[in-house]
Design a protein around this motif. Sequence first.
Motif, PDB file in Angstrom:
ATOM      1  N   ARG A 281       0.769  -1.041   0.058  1.00  0.00           N
ATOM      2  CA  ARG A 281      -0.115  -0.061   0.058  1.00  0.00           C
ATOM      3  C   ARG A 281       0.804   1.044   0.024  1.00  0.00           C
ATOM      4  N   ASP A 282       2.063   1.197   0.612  1.00  0.00           N
ATOM      5  CA  ASP A 282       2.929   2.395   0.413  1.00  0.00           C
ATOM      6  C   ASP A 282       3.719   2.406  -0.917  1.00  0.00           C
ATOM      7  N   SER A 283       3.605   1.377  -1.593  1.00  0.00           N
ATOM      8  CA  SER A 283       4.065   1.330  -3.060  1.00  0.00           C
ATOM      9  C   SER A 283       4.005   2.556  -3.908  1.00  0.00           C
ATOM     10  N   ARG A 284       5.191   2.979  -4.583  1.00  0.00           N
ATOM     11  CA  ARG A 284       5.335   4.151  -5.322  1.00  0.00           C
ATOM     12  C   ARG A 284       4.654   3.987  -6.810  1.00  0.00           C
ATOM     13  N   GLN A 285       4.629   2.607  -7.259  1.00  0.00           N
ATOM     14  CA  GLN A 285       4.074   2.242  -8.455  1.00  0.00           C
ATOM     15  C   GLN A 285       2.440   2.138  -8.501  1.00  0.00           C
ATOM     16  N   ARG A 286       1.684   1.302  -7.653  1.00  0.00           N
ATOM     17  CA  ARG A 286       0.477   1.219  -7.409  1.00  0.00           C
ATOM     18  C   ARG A 286       0.119   1.069  -6.017  1.00  0.00           C
ATOM     19  N   ALA A 287      -0.658   1.909  -5.442  1.00  0.00           N
ATOM     20  CA  ALA A 287      -0.849   1.638  -3.766  1.00  0.00           C
ATOM     21  C   ALA A 287      -2.244   0.816  -3.559  1.00  0.00           C
TER      22      ALA A 287
END
Length: 292
Positions: A167-173
């Motif tokens: 969920r903290d992903s910079r690609q797709r939360a």
Amino acid sequence: MASRVIYSHEYMEEIENGTLVPENFDYFFLCEGDSWMDRSSPTHMSLPFALARIFKGGARGDDALFINLSRFGHTLRHIADCLNDDLHQWLNTQGMGFTFDALLFSAAGNDFIDAALDPPPGQGILKDVRAGPAPTSQNDCIDVQAVATLVIDFLDPNFDKLYRAVRDSRQRADLPIFLNGYNQPVARNAPAFPGSGPWLSRAYIRNGIPTSLWEDVTRRIFIDVEAAVTGWTKVDGRDNLFVVPTSAVDLEPADPQSTGSSGDWQNEIHPNTGGWNKLAKVWLEEIRKVVP
């Protein structure tokens, strides 16, 4: 063009050699977890490979690229401890030219099996019944408090680490996460290869569990595995989590006396090609409900 599965370490080499062109694919899936995502044995692959063979997409087309990070033997605890490595990089690297459509995740099975096999007799999720009265049911063989400790103190917090990393992903939360519900195997003397397995049958023998109860004990363990995985989806504030109902797939059980591939099972705890093909159909059905 056809769907493909490649391991993370192969990606850049194939890009540089021109043998992989991501722009040619319509869907992109990240695969992480244990041997159910990696391989059944040194010569038999697992779920993503079966899924790639039958993948049919929706509005965008049919071809999918599966990036596989999974490793035979990985536990959820190990995966959570390594979140700053491969998984972190794939979730946070931008400019790849594509965005993942979903994470396909399989974990908890090895944690339960290790908790049955690795501790000294009676100190894991199995009771040591060698010295006491002969057990008459699986209730006499499973330590329910040890199961609760495994789930609450180890599995739940480690899955939370993974969930928060996604969920903290910079690609797709908002990346959808599909979770493996597993399927009940047959405890038997069928290792994956010399020195690797069997797992359940060895654990049962070490703790003195009679063969007449092996099926019931195995059923109880995998009910608990699925309950643990399902429990991750019921935590307030979590979304886009989906348990694939693999436990309901009608896999042909192995012969308890067999030592190799039998029924839909390659070895004691891993399906064979026929088993993976049946499971892949269910995974595809569930993915198509969420990924347009």
